[in-house]
Write an enzyme that holds these catalytic residues in place. Structure first.
Site, PDB file in Angstrom:
ATOM      1  N   CYS A 138      35.183  29.964  20.355  1.00 11.08           N
ATOM      2  CA  CYS A 138      36.616  29.540  21.337  1.00 11.08           C
ATOM      3  C   CYS A 138      36.184  28.004  20.943  1.00 11.08           C
ATOM      4  CB  CYS A 138      37.005  29.608  22.463  1.00 11.08           C
ATOM      5  SG  CYS A 138      37.900  29.607  22.894  1.00 11.08           S
ATOM      6  N   HIS A 243      37.729  35.723  22.133  1.00 13.32           N
ATOM      7  CA  HIS A 243      35.985  35.897  22.781  1.00 13.32           C
ATOM      8  C   HIS A 243      35.797  37.045  22.355  1.00 13.32           C
ATOM      9  CE1 HIS A 243      36.299  32.107  25.388  1.00 13.32           C
ATOM     10  NE2 HIS A 243      37.197  31.595  24.926  1.00 13.32           N
ATOM     11  N   GLU A 245      33.243  38.594  23.477  1.00 11.15           N
ATOM     12  CA  GLU A 245      32.431  39.265  24.824  1.00 11.15           C
ATOM     13  C   GLU A 245      33.081  39.723  25.551  1.00 11.15           C
ATOM     14  OE1 GLU A 245      33.058  35.742  24.036  1.00 11.15           O
ATOM     15  OE2 GLU A 245      33.796  34.713  25.859  1.00 11.15           O
ATOM     16  N   ASP A 286      42.935  45.854  45.405  1.00 14.06           N
ATOM     17  CA  ASP A 286      42.720  44.741  46.366  1.00 14.06           C
ATOM     18  C   ASP A 286      40.961  44.518  47.489  1.00 14.06           C
ATOM     19  OD1 ASP A 286      45.071  43.863  45.484  1.00 14.06           O
ATOM     20  OD2 ASP A 286      46.439  44.707  47.000  1.00 14.06           O
ATOM     21  N   ASP A 444      53.790  36.136  46.568  1.00 10.67           N
ATOM     22  CA  ASP A 444      54.362  37.645  46.670  1.00 10.67           C
ATOM     23  C   ASP A 444      55.437  36.993  47.547  1.00 10.67           C
ATOM     24  OD1 ASP A 444      50.464  37.983  47.048  1.00 10.67           O
ATOM     25  OD2 ASP A 444      50.461  36.582  48.103  1.00 10.67           O
TER      26      ASP A 444
END
Ligand code: 1PR
Length: 589
Positions: A138, A243, A245, A286, A444
């Site tokens: 990166c 990336h 990884e 959640d 939300d």
């Protein structure tokens, strides 16, 4: 690019040896090259910075980490591949490395500053000039170029001709470039041998462009609005813009081939048909503490996570780390953890959540997002914690992105009222330091039907399905504290404001649809994804694979997230992806 202030940048191990050997505006490699051109002068230079010529085949890899962002992932990936890590402490450690990985994180200017001030830049140039095994990741690729326009122009190491510039969003692309993209592999790159036409994971706003001057270096390009350099290779020197990884098994193969060039994969990877940026399928967990004090994955119906039983206990759908690992194996492109009671519990007091991230990142090699309770906080003893500290702890523990809910609503309200950015909100602070691609805003909203578009001072849309009293219009009211409190701002106004304040992505929930399994609110997703230039993740309501194709076919969502159907094993992630492929929607397989 992740942006870092110097105080956040210079952490151990680098902070221990800051010696100013260079003027920060100079380019260490151009210095090296010009000395090299002078022949004998070069000898003097090399006698000061000499590189060990031998190469051992042990399993140590040297890591150049200047203490910023999520470097835990690359550490975990290297350990997973059986390598141990030696951290660079002095420029000499670079020169003596047998193989060196530079997972650049942060913005270009502070990174160059650190390299210059510590003498690392000069050591890096010498190391590369001697064709020693190097892998930049990166920013570790971008720093090799002459310069960058990121908060600049800023001089780079000057190894590769060219300037790093920002993606041009006027070309109709969303910036940051986040997600799984295909490569066009050119010359023999060796480390990309297993990639072929499979997707790898990118997250960046700046890129280098192939040109006549740098064509000898370019080993692959990627198309996103334009063709940019996705990897370079010359001899033993490699660097990748993506990336590895975070690119699942295919990314691990890139690292493996760099670390052990003689290793050939046991079997040729299955050919895949990657051609562009794939739509992402995200699994969301959640998480909250149940009444017994255990951290569990739960799931609400319109945000109500308690069972409709006499005990009224918190619904328990499993253990966060186990489920995350399972979803990684099942092919999730990303995993989100939302600490849904974070608004009332201080996240740094909630150490189990930090542990969840640490354990998960040990063997889950796709991006991890964590949210819940990110805000400034003063504890019972009067100790003040900035949201930046909270975010830093999450990044250190393995998060690639953090997600802000309630606090972003307050910041957006304030911004709309005053018309001025304070620079003090958690959103602004974290995106300034870690870059906007590291900051997700989770919205939300709840649908509010109205008879007339002029009934409220918020963006109103004509809805596909009329309301209970035949209302043809609705606006989407934002809430805070897990849907408990409605606020005087709509989802449209919030999305526009947080984009300006520095959000890199929007996670767009819908309380009405949450847990209902009847499909995403495509009216809402279309509204928001057409209004902002950053990626939008559609969330809430997925019940079947068809719901995913519907949201991608009718809106500009970049990703779709689901929870309940995956937790209850009603629909496997692979079935969703196979269905999307059948519908000619590109996904990572
Ligand atoms: O406000 O910064 O502390 O962040 C709190 C975070 O927790 C927010 O991202 C908020 O969305 C989330 N959250 C708070 N309460 C709840 C709850 O459910 N009671 N969960 C909650 C939000 C929505 C999605 C869910 C999708 C998909 N959950 O995360 O996963 O709706 O579900 P489905 O596929 O089953 O329909 P802060």
């Amino acid at each position: 690019m992740i942006q870092l202030s110097m105080e956040a940048t210079v952490a151990a191990p680098f902070s221990s040896f800051v010696t100013s050997t260079q003027n920060s505006s100079s380019s260490p490699c151009s210095l090296l090259l010009s000395r090299k051109n002078l022949g004998s002068v070069n000898l003097r230079f090399k006698s000061r910075l000499s590189v060990r010529a031998s190469s051992t085949s042990d399993s140590v890899v040297t890591l150049l980490d200047y203490g910023a962002g999520n470097v835990r992932s690359i550490r975990n990936a290297l350990r997973h591949l059986g390598f141990s890590i030696k951290d660079v402490q002095t420029p000499g450690d670079i020169l003596n490395a047998d193989r060196l990985i530079f997972p650049g994180v942060g913005a270009f200017a502070p990174a160059m500053d650190v390299l210059n001030k510590t003498g690392m830049g000069e050591a890096l140039c010498t190391y590369i000039d001697n064709d020693r095994p190097f892998l930049g990741i990166c920013l570790g690729l971008q720093l090799l170029f002459d310069s960058s326009e990121e908060n600049g122009p800023v001089k780079g190491l000057g190894v590769i001709p060219g300037t790093v510039g920002r993606f041009d969003s006027s070309a109709g692309i969303r910036v940051p470039h986040i997600g799984w993209n295909a490569l066009q592999v050119g010359k023999d790159s060796e480390i990309l041998d297993d990639v072929g036409n499979r997707h790898v994971y990118f997250v960046h706003s700046y890129r280098a462009i192939p040109s006549n001057e740098n064509k000898d270096w370019v080993s692959s390009t990627c198309h996103y609005g334009e063709s940019f350099i996705s990897s370079i290779r010359r001899g033993n020197v490699h660097a990748v813009q993506f990336h590895p990884e975070k690119s699942g098994e295919v990314g691990l193969s890139v690292l493996r081939r760099f670390l052990d060039p003689k290793s050939s994969s046991k079997q040729k990877p299955e050919e895949r048909k990657a051609s562009k940026l794939a739509k992402r399928v995200i699994a969301c967990l959640d998480v909250r503490t149940n009444d017994k004090g255990d951290l569990v994955v739960t799931k609400g119906d319109q945000y109500d996570v308690r069972e409709q039983s006499n005990e009224n206990e918190v619904r328990n759908l499993g253990k966060p780390v186990d489920l995350a690992r399972q979803y990684y194996k099942d092919g999730a492109d990303e995993i989100s953890f939302l600490n849904i009671t974070g608004f009332r519990d201080f996240p740094l007091g909630d150490l189990p959540m930090i542990q969840v991230l640490r354990y998960t990142s040990e063997n889950v090699f796709v991006p991890l997002t964590v949210g819940g309770g990110i805000r400034d906080f003063t504890d019972a003893t009067g100790r003040y914690y900035s949201s930046l500290e909270v975010a830093a702890e999450y990044f250190r523990s393995g998060a690639d992105k953090i997600s802000i809910g309630s606090d972003a609503v307050y910041a957006a309200e304030e911004f709309r009222k005053s018309g001025a950015k304070t620079g003090k909100s958690s959103l602004e602070q974290i995106s300034r330091v870690y870059g906007n691609q590291a900051v997700v805003v989770s919205i939300d909203p709840r649908r509010v039907y109205v008879n007339d578009p002029d009934d409220v001072p918020y963006k109103v849309i004509r809805v596909t399905n009329p309301g209970p009293n035949g209302e043809e219009y609705a606006w989407y009211q934002c809430t805070v504290s897990g849907g408990r409190e409605g606020r005087p701002i709509g989802a449209y106004e919030l999305a526009k404001a947080v984009e300006e304040l520095g959000a890199g992505e929007i996670l767009l929930n819908c309380i009405d649809c949450d847990g209902q399994g009847k499909g995403f609110d495509t009216d809402l997703v279309k509204l928001i994804s057409d209004s902002v230039g950053i990626p939008v993740i559609a969330s809430s309501g997925a019940g079947t694979p068809e719901h995913f194709s519907e949201v991608f076919e009718t809106t500009n969502a970049s990703a779709a997230l689901a929870a309940g159907i995956f937790h209850r094993k009603e629909v496997p992630i692979q079935s969703v992806k196979e269905h999307l492929l059948e519908k000619s929607i590109e996904v990572r397989m």
